[in-house]
Design an enzyme around this catalytic site. Structure first.
Site, mmCIF file in Angstrom:
data_model
loop_
_atom_site.group_PDB
_atom_site.id
_atom_site.type_symbol
_atom_site.label_atom_id
_atom_site.label_comp_id
_atom_site.label_asym_id
_atom_site.label_seq_id
_atom_site.Cartn_x
_atom_site.Cartn_y
_atom_site.Cartn_z
ATOM 1 N N LEU A 1 -13.824 -10.928 -13.801
ATOM 2 C CA LEU A 1 -13.838 -12.201 -13.085
ATOM 3 C C LEU A 1 -12.443 -12.793 -13.167
ATOM 4 O O LEU A 1 -11.776 -12.666 -14.196
ATOM 5 C CB LEU A 1 -14.837 -13.179 -13.729
ATOM 6 C CG LEU A 1 -16.302 -12.771 -13.710
ATOM 7 C CD1 LEU A 1 -17.129 -13.771 -14.516
ATOM 8 C CD2 LEU A 1 -16.821 -12.670 -12.296
ATOM 9 N N ASP A 2 -12.004 -13.452 -12.098
ATOM 10 C CA ASP A 2 -10.708 -14.112 -12.196
ATOM 11 C C ASP A 2 -10.884 -15.387 -13.020
ATOM 12 O O ASP A 2 -11.991 -15.795 -13.351
ATOM 13 C CB ASP A 2 -10.090 -14.360 -10.811
ATOM 14 C CG ASP A 2 -10.879 -15.317 -9.943
ATOM 15 O OD1 ASP A 2 -11.281 -16.390 -10.433
ATOM 16 O OD2 ASP A 2 -11.082 -15.008 -8.754
ATOM 17 N N TYR A 3 -9.781 -16.014 -13.369
ATOM 18 C CA TYR A 3 -9.790 -17.146 -14.288
ATOM 19 C C TYR A 3 -10.676 -18.291 -13.800
ATOM 20 O O TYR A 3 -11.330 -18.951 -14.599
ATOM 21 C CB TYR A 3 -8.362 -17.646 -14.527
ATOM 22 C CG TYR A 3 -8.314 -18.775 -15.514
ATOM 23 C CD1 TYR A 3 -8.438 -18.522 -16.880
ATOM 24 C CD2 TYR A 3 -8.166 -20.091 -15.099
ATOM 25 C CE1 TYR A 3 -8.414 -19.551 -17.803
ATOM 26 C CE2 TYR A 3 -8.143 -21.124 -16.010
ATOM 27 C CZ TYR A 3 -8.263 -20.854 -17.369
ATOM 28 O OH TYR A 3 -8.254 -21.872 -18.270
ATOM 29 N N ASP A 4 -10.717 -18.534 -12.503
ATOM 30 C CA ASP A 4 -11.458 -19.668 -11.949
ATOM 31 C C ASP A 4 -12.900 -19.332 -11.576
ATOM 32 O O ASP A 4 -13.560 -20.142 -10.929
ATOM 33 C CB ASP A 4 -10.731 -20.201 -10.707
ATOM 34 C CG ASP A 4 -9.361 -20.754 -11.058
ATOM 35 O OD1 ASP A 4 -9.227 -21.372 -12.126
ATOM 36 O OD2 ASP A 4 -8.427 -20.554 -10.268
ATOM 37 N N THR A 5 -13.380 -18.157 -11.931
ATOM 38 C CA THR A 5 -14.738 -17.741 -11.610
ATOM 39 C C THR A 5 -15.539 -17.600 -12.898
ATOM 40 O O THR A 5 -15.025 -17.110 -13.896
ATOM 41 C CB THR A 5 -14.738 -16.410 -10.841
ATOM 42 O OG1 THR A 5 -13.930 -16.567 -9.669
ATOM 43 C CG2 THR A 5 -16.140 -15.996 -10.431
#
Length: 180
Positions: A11-15
Site C-alpha cells: 500500500l502506498d503511504y496514503d492508503t
C-alpha cells in the site's frame, strides 16, 4: 533458521487497509503479480461524483503513463476494472473499484484521469479475503480455509498446512499503514 515474511501486496503511504504477510513466497508472488489476476478491491472517497461515462472508461481500462528510472517511457493500458458507484453527498462520493493488477498508485491515477481527487483510499479485499473485524493497526492470523481459498484464487494447488511455522501461521491479515 528464521522464517522469512513476504508481503502479499503493498500500500502506498496514503492508503490504508488490508495487507497480507506470509511465509509462503510463492503465494506472495502470485497475489501481487498481474499475471495471476487476483482481484484487489478498494473503497475510494473522492471529491465529486463518478459519472456513468467515466465509470465506463475505468471499466474498459485506460492508458496511464509508464515510468522507469525516473522518466516517462510511454503509456500502458490498465486491465479492465469493476466499478460500483456508491453513495454521494456534499460534493463527495464513495466508490468501490476492483483491479487485477497493482501499478504504482494505480487507483489514484485512474481516478485522477477522470478528474476526481481521492480523499481517502482503503483496500477492503484481496481475492476472497475481506477486511472485516480487524481494527486499524491490528492483525490476525488467517484460518486454514482462508489460506486455501487464497491459494485457489491465484491458481495454486492447496496443500493443507499444519499452521506451525516461525511466522505464527501461514499468513496474517493486517489493517493499517505500511511501516518502513
Amino acid at each position: 533458521r528464521k522464517a522469512s515474511l513476504f508481503p502479499g501486496g503493498r500500500l502506498d503511504y496514503d492508503t490504508v487497509g488490508l495487507l497480507l504477510l506470509t511465509n509462503d513466497g510463492e503465494l506472495a508472488n502470485r497475489l501481487t503479480h498481474p499475471r495471476y489476476g487476483v482481484p484487489k478491491t478498494y473503497r475510494a472517497v473522492v471529491r465529486g461524483e463518478l459519472t456513468p461515462e467515466d465509470a465506463k472508461r475505468l471499466e474498459r481500462g485506460m492508458f496511464l503513463s509508464d515510468r522507469r528510472h525516473g522518466s516517462t517511457v510511454g503509456g500502458v493500458r490498465t486491465l479492465p476494472a469493476e466499478i460500483r458507484v456508491g453513495h454521494a453527498e456534499a460534493g463527495r462520493s464513495t466508490n468501490d473499484l476492483v483491479i487485477r493488477e497493482g501499478r504504482n498508485r494505480q487507483v489514484r491515477r485512474m481516478l485522477a484521469a477522470v478528474e476526481l481527487s481521492v480523499k481517502k483510499l482503503e483496500r477492503t479485499a484481496m481475492g476472497p479475503l475481506r477486511l472485516k473485524g480487524v481494527p486499524r493497526g491490528s492483525w490476525r492470523p488467517l484460518t486454514s480455509s482462508e489460506v486455501t481459498s487464497l491459494k485457489k484464487a491465484c491458481g495454486m494447488k492447496s496443500t493443507r498446512s499444519s499452521g506451525k511455522n516461525n511466522a505464527g501461521g501461514p499468513g496474517r491479515a493486517t489493517n493499517g499503514r505500511p511501516t518502513a
